[in-house]
Each structure stands twice: as C-alpha cells, then as structure tokens.
Scaffold this motif. Structure first.
Motif, PDB file in Angstrom:
ATOM      1  N   ARG A 230       0.832  -1.193   0.000  1.00 49.38           N
ATOM      2  CA  ARG A 230       0.000   0.000   0.000  1.00 49.38           C
ATOM      3  C   ARG A 230       0.878   1.258   0.000  1.00 49.38           C
ATOM      4  N   GLY A 231       1.955   1.196   0.766  1.00 45.51           N
ATOM      5  CA  GLY A 231       2.878   2.328   0.814  1.00 45.51           C
ATOM      6  C   GLY A 231       3.447   2.621  -0.567  1.00 45.51           C
ATOM      7  N   LYS A 232       3.794   1.552  -1.299  1.00 43.56           N
ATOM      8  CA  LYS A 232       4.334   1.739  -2.642  1.00 43.56           C
ATOM      9  C   LYS A 232       3.267   2.319  -3.578  1.00 43.56           C
ATOM     10  N   GLU A 233       2.019   1.806  -3.431  1.00 41.66           N
ATOM     11  CA  GLU A 233       0.901   2.321  -4.224  1.00 41.66           C
ATOM     12  C   GLU A 233       0.721   3.819  -4.024  1.00 41.66           C
ATOM     13  N   LEU A 234       0.865   4.228  -2.774  1.00 47.46           N
ATOM     14  CA  LEU A 234       0.659   5.639  -2.444  1.00 47.46           C
ATOM     15  C   LEU A 234       1.852   6.486  -2.866  1.00 47.46           C
ATOM     16  N   GLY A 235       2.889   5.832  -3.370  1.00 47.98           N
ATOM     17  CA  GLY A 235       4.069   6.561  -3.797  1.00 47.98           C
ATOM     18  C   GLY A 235       4.916   7.065  -2.638  1.00 47.98           C
ATOM     19  N   MET A 236       4.873   6.340  -1.506  1.00 51.61           N
ATOM     20  CA  MET A 236       5.686   6.764  -0.369  1.00 51.61           C
ATOM     21  C   MET A 236       7.148   6.388  -0.612  1.00 51.61           C
ATOM     22  N   ASP A 237       8.022   7.180  -0.026  1.00 51.40           N
ATOM     23  CA  ASP A 237       9.457   6.965  -0.190  1.00 51.40           C
ATOM     24  C   ASP A 237       9.873   5.637   0.434  1.00 51.40           C
ATOM     25  N   LYS A 238      10.521   4.796  -0.372  1.00 52.49           N
ATOM     26  CA  LYS A 238      10.910   3.476   0.111  1.00 52.49           C
ATOM     27  C   LYS A 238      11.874   3.570   1.294  1.00 52.49           C
ATOM     28  N   GLN A 239      12.734   4.580   1.242  1.00 50.71           N
ATOM     29  CA  GLN A 239      13.683   4.779   2.349  1.00 50.71           C
ATOM     30  C   GLN A 239      12.949   5.048   3.661  1.00 50.71           C
ATOM     31  N   ALA A 240      11.893   5.836   3.573  1.00 43.78           N
ATOM     32  CA  ALA A 240      11.119   6.166   4.784  1.00 43.78           C
ATOM     33  C   ALA A 240      10.485   4.904   5.357  1.00 43.78           C
ATOM     34  N   LEU A 241       9.996   4.052   4.468  1.00 42.66           N
ATOM     35  CA  LEU A 241       9.388   2.803   4.933  1.00 42.66           C
ATOM     36  C   LEU A 241      10.441   1.933   5.614  1.00 42.66           C
ATOM     37  N   LYS A 242      11.607   1.846   4.978  1.00 41.84           N
ATOM     38  CA  LYS A 242      12.687   1.036   5.556  1.00 41.84           C
ATOM     39  C   LYS A 242      13.109   1.581   6.904  1.00 41.84           C
ATOM     40  N   LYS A 243      13.156   2.923   6.990  1.00 39.33           N
ATOM     41  CA  LYS A 243      13.553   3.537   8.246  1.00 39.33           C
ATOM     42  C   LYS A 243      12.563   3.204   9.355  1.00 39.33           C
ATOM     43  N   THR A 244      11.280   3.170   8.996  1.00 38.17           N
ATOM     44  CA  THR A 244      10.248   2.811   9.979  1.00 38.17           C
ATOM     45  C   THR A 244      10.490   1.405  10.511  1.00 38.17           C
ATOM     46  N   VAL A 245      10.782   0.490   9.591  1.00 38.23           N
ATOM     47  CA  VAL A 245      11.012  -0.897   9.993  1.00 38.23           C
ATOM     48  C   VAL A 245      12.230  -0.975  10.923  1.00 38.23           C
ATOM     49  N   GLY A 246      13.313  -0.309  10.525  1.00 42.11           N
ATOM     50  CA  GLY A 246      14.533  -0.358  11.332  1.00 42.11           C
ATOM     51  C   GLY A 246      14.338   0.236  12.708  1.00 42.11           C
ATOM     52  N   SER A 247      13.724   1.422  12.760  1.00 40.44           N
ATOM     53  CA  SER A 247      13.591   2.072  14.067  1.00 40.44           C
ATOM     54  C   SER A 247      12.603   1.320  14.955  1.00 40.44           C
ATOM     55  N   SER A 248      11.563   0.733  14.359  1.00 40.94           N
ATOM     56  CA  SER A 248      10.611  -0.035  15.176  1.00 40.94           C
ATOM     57  C   SER A 248      11.286  -1.271  15.760  1.00 40.94           C
TER      58      SER A 248
END
Lengths: 244, 220
Positions: free
Chosen positions: A35-53
């Motif tokens: 869904r994040g990719k569909e919305l055109g969200m920055d892949k780096q931001a998504l990865k950062k969320t995963v790492g920090s969580s």
C-alpha cells in the motif's frame, strides 16, 4: 495422561498459536508495504520505519522475557510464553494467574501439578483478554469514524475512575500480603519483600528523574519484580535464622 | 461491475478474519489442555477467578479499544490487539514511527507507517521471546533449585509492591481508603486470603466511592 506444564504437548500447542500470530504480522506487513508503494511513499522512509521499530522493540521485548521467568516456576514455560508474546502484559498475566490460582485453592508459589488447577488458570487468563478481540472487529470501523467516545464529556472523571479500578485491585492484593502476619515473624516475610520491591521501584523513579533516563521506564517493573524476588532469598534466610 | 473495495475496507475484512481466528485459537488452548489431559476444572473455580479479573480488565480492555484504535489506525489495531503489549510497546512504537516519518495518525500514510511499525515490533518481540524461552528451558534445573524457591514464593508481594508505588504515588488520595480497609480486613480475617479475587471488586468499589466523594468536593 500424566500432566506436565513443560511437556512437549504444551510446547506444540503454544507454538502453533504463536506461529499463527506471527503469520498475521507478516501478512499485515506485506499488505501495508504494498500500500505504501501504491501511495508513492518513499521506500527509504518505509525502511527507516522498519529499522527504528525493530530497535525500539528490543528493550521492551527483553523486559517481557523477564516476565516469562517470573511466571515459569508455577506455570512452566509454554503458557507464560504464549500469554506474554500474544496479547498479554506482565501486569495482567501475573494478576490473572494469581487470582485464578487462589480461586481454585492453589497459589503461584509452587509448581502447579494438578491439570485441573492449571486448566482453570489458563481459562481465566484467556477469558480476561476477550474484549479487545471482540470489540475491534465489531466496532473498529465505527470508532475510527469518531462516532463513539467513551470518555464523553467528563474525561477527567473517566481517568479517575480508571485509576480507582486499578487501585482497588492493587489494594486487595497488597492487603493479601498481610494475611500471614498473624503467624508471627515468618508471616512478615511477604511484607518485607513488598517493601523491598517498592523501594526498588522508588529508586528507579529517582534515577528516571535525576538522570532523565527514559529507558528505565521499560525496565522499572521487571527490575523491581525480579529484584524483590531476589531479595526475598536473603530476607527469608535472615528471618529463618532469627526464628531459629 | 462489482465496485472495488477501498483499501481500508479490505483491511477491515482481512483484520476481522484474522482477529476472530486468533480469538478462536486463544480459546482453543485451554480447551485442548482440558481435552488432552481429560481435566475439567469446576465451573465455580473458573467463575470465581474470572470475577476477580474481569471487572478490572474487561473495563480496561474496553477503554483501550476506544483509546488506541484511533491512534493505531485500521491495520495497526487489528494487529496490535492480537499481538498485545499495547501500552508498554506497540502504542509508543507506532506513535514514535509516525512522528519520525512526519505523518499523521488517521491519514493514508499514517495507516501504512503505523501498520509497518506494529508488524515489525510484533515480529521482533515474538522472535526474541521464542529464543529466550529456548535458552531458558535449558537452565530450568537452576531455576528450580531450592535456593531460589523463596523468590518464587514471593512473586505477588514483589509485583504489587512495585505496582503499588506506581499507582499509589499517582493517586495517593484515592488510594488511602481502599488500602486501609483491605490491610485491616486481611489482618483481622486472614482466612479471606482464599477469596482475594472477590475482594478485588470490593476494593475497586471503595476506591471509586472515595474518588467520587473527593472529586465532587474538588479535592482531586
């Protein structure tokens, strides 16, 4: 069938449920990622969320693991493993287990060997967490739309009411600590342990304030619980030597 | 032509299926224990234990649903309420992630970040605890040694001593009445120990009564 709370059977039952919940996490993860990719969200931001969580989780996860140790003596490993990795929290699980044990005339101070007692404890721990699992599917959509608000007009009283509920529970169990006092000095051991653990919690609070150490919040409860339990060993030995 | 489901609706559908299945599995655990060991505990015992747990934790559970669902978003809620440890882990983790990513709870992007954060957190927690249990079961004989037994006999005083400090210090005015009554009760009638569960709602009523009086007089 000979009952053992650490039997292979128990491990299998518990592992199946935990695997199921793990799978749910994976399914939701993939769905959100797509869904994040569909919305055109920055892949780096998504990865950062995963790492920090993941990083954020490590300390509390170890704290939860300490809870498993505390309950393992009475209930074995599998049941606390399940209850603390899925749904539960230490405050809830320990209280529920203790209440259930006393209700069926047992206690958490020794290994539960009677399957009936064990099953009763498992039932009470399970029934206590039903609301979330029923209410979210039923009302999740409505709550999201902001139609209902349980706090209503008087949110200050709502907070106080909730504190009152907790204090009622805590005072009942703190009262219980004094139930053996009539037996003499040995009966005071739980009282001393309670004060030792309370003192540790206060020290944690002071450290939190003095050093602005927010990390200690995650550990304050396990530190005080296990610290209190550890101190009960010298306390018991001392009292026993005094009593002779 | 059939209208395509919106993303949220599809998450709701998926979430309901997973959550209700999880509920069924949770209930299956004690059922399977009863069947496998053909050990059926008395309904009275379960009811007594249940009565001491439900009034507090069902209320808290209901309030948690109404409080956290708007914060966690759709996917985050279906996952968070199954995987648990909300207040101490999932909620701060999700809020922290949304804050760092600069997205708002309730928006499409917030929904994605929150769900990713909670899913990651759940997976990491599950793995750490599983590995921990594996290691711990190896040192079980040490945990069972007689030297350590007093520690396990004193779980409850150690737990409630610590919890007491947290809750009493926040609300000492409300705490006095139920604490005094309960300690006096157990000192005078030690045999109540077997009915501590039933004393929980009594303590809660006293606390809430005291709180109501203080609140009405603006003393809180």
């Amino acid at each position: 069938m000979e009952f053992n709370s650490n039997s292979g059977f128990m491990y299998v039952v518990v592992a199946v449920v935990i695997a199921f919940v793990l799978l749910q996490s994976v399914v939701f993860f993939i769905k959100a990622w797509k869904r994040g990719k569909e919305l055109g969200m920055d892949k780096q931001a998504l990865k950062k969320t995963v790492g920090s969580s993941a990083l954020f989780t490590i300390a509390p996860a170890f704290a939860i693991l300490l809870g498993v140790i505390a309950l393992s003596n009475a209930l074995g490993f599998p049941l606390p493993w399940l209850r603390l990795s899925v749904i539960g929290s230490l405050t809830y699980e320990a209280t529920a287990a203790a209440a259930a044990a006393t209700a069926v005339g047992s206690s958490l101070s020794q290994r539960i060997t009677d399957p009936k007692t064990f099953a009763a404890i498992a039932w009470v721990m399970t029934l206590g967490i039903v609301p979330g699992l029923v209410l979210v599917p039923l009302f999740g959509k409505k709550i999201e739309k902001g139609i209902s608000n349980i706090k209503g007009k008087d949110s200050k009283w709502g907070q106080i009411f909730l504190s009152g509920l907790f204090l009622g529970m805590i005072s009942a169990f703190l009262g219980l600590v004094f139930a053996e006092v009539h037996t003499g000095l040995v009966g005071w051991i739980p009282v001393f342990v309670m004060f030792a653990s309370a003192l540790l919690m206060m020290v944690c609070g002071l450290i939190r304030k003095a050093l602005d150490a927010k990390w200690i919040e995650d550990y304050a409860l396990p530190i005080s619980l296990l610290g209190g339990m550890a101190l009960s060993i010298p306390i018991t030995n001392l009292v026993m030597s005094l009593v002779g | 032509m059939k209208q395509e489901l919106s993303y949220r609706d599809s998450v709701h559908r998926l979430g309901r299926v997973w959550m209700l299945s999880a509920l069924a599995m949770m209930i299956a655990v004690p059922s399977v224990i009863c069947i496998y060991y053909s050990a059926w505990p008395s309904a009275g015992g379960i009811l007594k234990g249940f009565l001491s747990v439900a009034p507090i934790f069902w209320t808290v559970g209901v309030i948690e649903v109404f409080t956290y669902v708007p914060m966690l978003g759709t996917g985050g809620s279906y996952l968070g309420f199954v995987t648990g440890n909300l207040a101490n882990l999932k909620v701060p983790c999700a809020l922290n992630s949304m804050d760092r990513a600069g997205v708002q709870a309730g928006t499409e992007e917030g929904e994605v970040i929150s769900t990713l954060a909670i899913a990651t957190s759940s997976i990491v927690t599950t793995v750490i605890i599983a590995l921990g249990v594996l290691l711990l079961s190896q040192i079980e004989p040490i945990l069972e040694s007689p030297v350590l037994q007093p520690a396990f006999e004193n779980i409850l005083p150690a737990l409630f001593g610590a919890l007491g400090v947290v809750f009493v210090s926040k609300n000492w005015k409300i705490a006095i009445a139920p604490l005094v009554v309960m300690i006096a009760l157990f000192l005078l009638v030690p045999s109540l120990a077997s009915a501590v569960g039933l004393m929980v709602p009594v303590g809660a009523l006293i606390a809430i009564g005291a709180a109501r009086i203080l609140y009405k007089r603006n003393l809180l």
